[in-house]
Design a protein around this motif. Structure first.
Motif, short mmCIF file in Angstrom:
data_model
loop_
_atom_site.label_atom_id
_atom_site.label_comp_id
_atom_site.label_asym_id
_atom_site.label_seq_id
_atom_site.Cartn_x
_atom_site.Cartn_y
_atom_site.Cartn_z
N SER A 70 0.81 -1.05 -0.09
CA SER A 70 -0.08 0.04 0.03
C SER A 70 1.02 1.20 -0.02
CB SER A 70 -0.77 -0.02 1.15
OG SER A 70 -0.13 0.29 2.31
N GLY A 71 0.34 2.28 0.03
CA GLY A 71 1.11 3.71 -0.02
C GLY A 71 1.31 3.95 1.13
N THR A 72 0.75 3.68 2.30
CA THR A 72 1.17 4.18 3.82
C THR A 72 2.32 3.25 3.96
OG1 THR A 72 0.16 4.64 5.72
CG2 THR A 72 -0.50 2.67 4.80
N GLU A 73 2.18 2.06 3.54
CA GLU A 73 3.39 1.11 4.04
C GLU A 73 4.76 1.59 3.54
OE1 GLU A 73 2.57 -2.93 3.24
OE2 GLU A 73 4.88 -3.23 3.26
N ALA B 292 9.70 12.26 -2.53
CA ALA B 292 8.45 12.57 -3.19
C ALA B 292 7.55 11.66 -3.02
CB ALA B 292 8.97 12.65 -4.67
N ASP B 293 6.29 11.98 -2.55
CA ASP B 293 5.13 10.97 -2.48
C ASP B 293 4.55 11.06 -3.71
OD1 ASP B 293 2.64 9.80 -2.06
OD2 ASP B 293 2.65 10.68 0.08
N GLU B 294 4.48 10.32 -4.67
CA GLU B 294 3.72 10.39 -5.87
C GLU B 294 2.69 9.25 -5.76
OE1 GLU B 294 4.93 11.63 -9.39
OE2 GLU B 294 6.19 13.16 -8.56
C1 LIG Z 1 -0.31 11.33 -1.55
C2 LIG Z 1 -0.71 9.94 -0.81
N1 LIG Z 1 0.20 9.18 -0.13
C3 LIG Z 1 -0.05 8.25 0.44
C4 LIG Z 1 -1.52 7.78 0.73
C5 LIG Z 1 -1.55 6.31 1.44
O1 LIG Z 1 -2.05 5.30 0.50
P1 LIG Z 1 -2.63 3.89 0.76
O2 LIG Z 1 -4.16 4.38 1.13
O3 LIG Z 1 -2.47 3.02 -0.29
O4 LIG Z 1 -2.21 3.57 2.35
C6 LIG Z 1 -2.33 8.33 -0.06
C7 LIG Z 1 -3.81 7.63 -0.18
O5 LIG Z 1 -4.78 8.60 -0.57
C8 LIG Z 1 -2.01 9.59 -0.81
O6 LIG Z 1 -3.01 9.95 -1.46
#
Ligand SMILES: Cc1ncc(COP(=O)(O)O)c(C=O)c1O
Length: 449
Positions: free
Chosen positions: A129-132, A252-254
């Protein structure tokens, strides 16, 4: 154990089963009752059951069709049931859904190579996932900042994270520590220590907060959840220069804006310098859960086996689909489509903004657009759903549009027609503290030096 029925009263406006609609016998949808009774109440969900999708459309259990300008919040970049994705899923599901990161699989290496080509980065770690991915990148930044003479287990001198106001990075502990929205962070205090927030695009504030104790500057190249705000070139350049000067990483959070969404492979590619780490997720595996950390060799060289890992991340099925997603973007020339359709959308929205004075601003790039209103956005989302259009509202006042990369010119026109009707029909709710909320929602547009 049997569940007792001593539950809260339903507050849902439940839709009726299709068979019973319009007849005297109408039963509430038990799937919604189950959801209300058994799910953790983390979302205010719309009271519909979505059942399937085709291309840029989604259908609910009553058969109602919606034009999908939300795309599962930037996930369904190829729309729904894309034939190439379906084919790969069928093929790989019959081979191996999961193996283990103790072995190689046929797709992780080639996918990492392709992502390195797209991004200009050197090495890849796959997450779920993104957060991970965010939490993993924070670990890499701490590792990178730690000096060889610092005893393991002691707090590294270089441990602070600078994130931006109005940011959103996810829901795990690392990610909420660098997410500025207080309601996501404060209930869980204490969060990971060392995170601080810099005013959005404010170079002077960045300079004031950055010193040798900072291990990383972390930013969304285009803020998504915050309301579609791009980092300015001047801010990016200064962040890059300061990070290099102080031995900190630029991350960079993309996760939302990357992988084509803005009309480039990565949003930072409009700048002349690259970050040290890039984070991606949402559209990567066309709807299957997959995220990634892309890092330079310098960062990656600090990692040794056992320091980080995951059970599911980088499995063969998800990686095969991700490879197919990236190839489809290339083969179908989707970056060009994103730029063309995005420009048509912006033109159409600009015309609507001239007609409806409660539209304050239209901003964004490619197929990542925000329509900021001076009135509450929630009622517009509901009206859009009634009319068969899926959009979303973020921070109360910004309508967010994230259509799939495969959207056609005719579908852009269909959207603009529907959206105009929605704008005209929705009663405008100006909450008592609208002025205050809009003011605080808007990120400070600092003069960039
Ligand atoms: C810019 C950004 N970073 C991180 C996240 C977290 O991603 P995830 O929901 O897959 O954990 C999101 C989710 O919306 C996001 O938009």
């Amino acid at each position: 154990m049997m569940k007792t029925s001593s539950k809260k009263k339903s507050v849902l406006q439940l839709p009726r089963n299709r068979e019973s609609a319009g007849t005297r016998i109408s039963k509430p949808d038990t799937r919604l009752l189950d959801a209300e009774q058994f799910l953790l109440p983390t979302y205010k969900r719309q009271p519909v059951v979505m059942t399937h999708g085709r291309g840029a459309y989604v259908f609910d259990s009553t058969g109602k069709k919606y034009l999908d300008f939300l795309g599962g919040i930037a996930v369904n970049a190829l729309g729904h049931a894309h034939p190439r994705v379906v084919k790969v899923i069928r093929r790989e599901a019959a081979r191996a859904i999961h193996l283990s990161n103790l072995f190689h699989n046929a797709y992780q290496g080639p996918l990492a190579r392709k992502l390195a080509n797209w991004s200009g980065m050197d090495r890849v770690f796959f997450s779920n996932s993104g957060t991970e991915a965010i939490d993993g990148a924070m670990k890499l930044a701490r590792l990178f900042g730690r000096k060889p003479d610092e005893a393991p287990g002691t707090a590294a001198k270089k441990h602070r994270f600078l994130a931006l106001e109005n940011s959103f990075h996810g829901r795990t502990f690392g990610a909420i520590s660098v997410t500025s929205t207080e309601k996501y962070r404060l209930p869980f205090a204490p969060v990971v220590p060392g995170a601080e927030f810099v005013r959005f695009n404010d170079i002077a504030d960045l300079e004031a907060k950055l010193d040798d104790t900072v291990c990383a500057i972390l930013l969304e190249t285009v803020q998504g959840e915050g309301g579609i705000y791009p980092a300015s070139e001047a801010f990016w350049n200064r962040a890059r220069a300061l990070a290099t000067q102080h031995g900190a990483l630029l991350i960079a959070d993309e996760i939302q804006c990357g992988l084509g969404r803005t009309g480039r492979y990565f949003a930072y590619q409009k700048f002349s310098s690259r970050p040290d780490i890039v984070l991606i997720a949402k559209p990567l595996a066309a709807g299957l859960p997959l995220g990634a950390i892309l890092a330079t060799e310098e960062v990656a060289s600090r990692v040794s086996p056992g320091m980080h890992g995951t059970t599911f991340g980088g499995g063969p099925l998800a990686c095969a689909v991700a490879l197919e997603f990236l190839k489809t973007v290339e083969d179908e020339k989707l970056l060009e489509n994103i730029r063309l359709r995005g420009a048509e959308l912006r033109d159409g929205l600009a015309k609507l903004a001239a007609r409806f004075d409660f539209i304050r601003e239209v901003r964004g790039e490619g197929l990542m657009l925000g329509v900021e209103l001076s009135v509450e956005g929630g009622p517009f989302v509901s009206e859009a759903m009634r009319r068969g259009l899926l959009i979303n509202c973020t921070h109360d006042f910004t309508l967010r549009l994230l259509p799939p990369f495969i959207i056609t010119r005719a579908q852009v026109r269909e959207f603009l027609r529907l959206f105009e009707l929605v704008l005209a029909a929705t009663p405008q709710q100006v909450s008592t503290d609208t002025a205050k909320s809009v003011g605080s929602n808007r990120v400070a547009r600092a003069t960039a030096r």
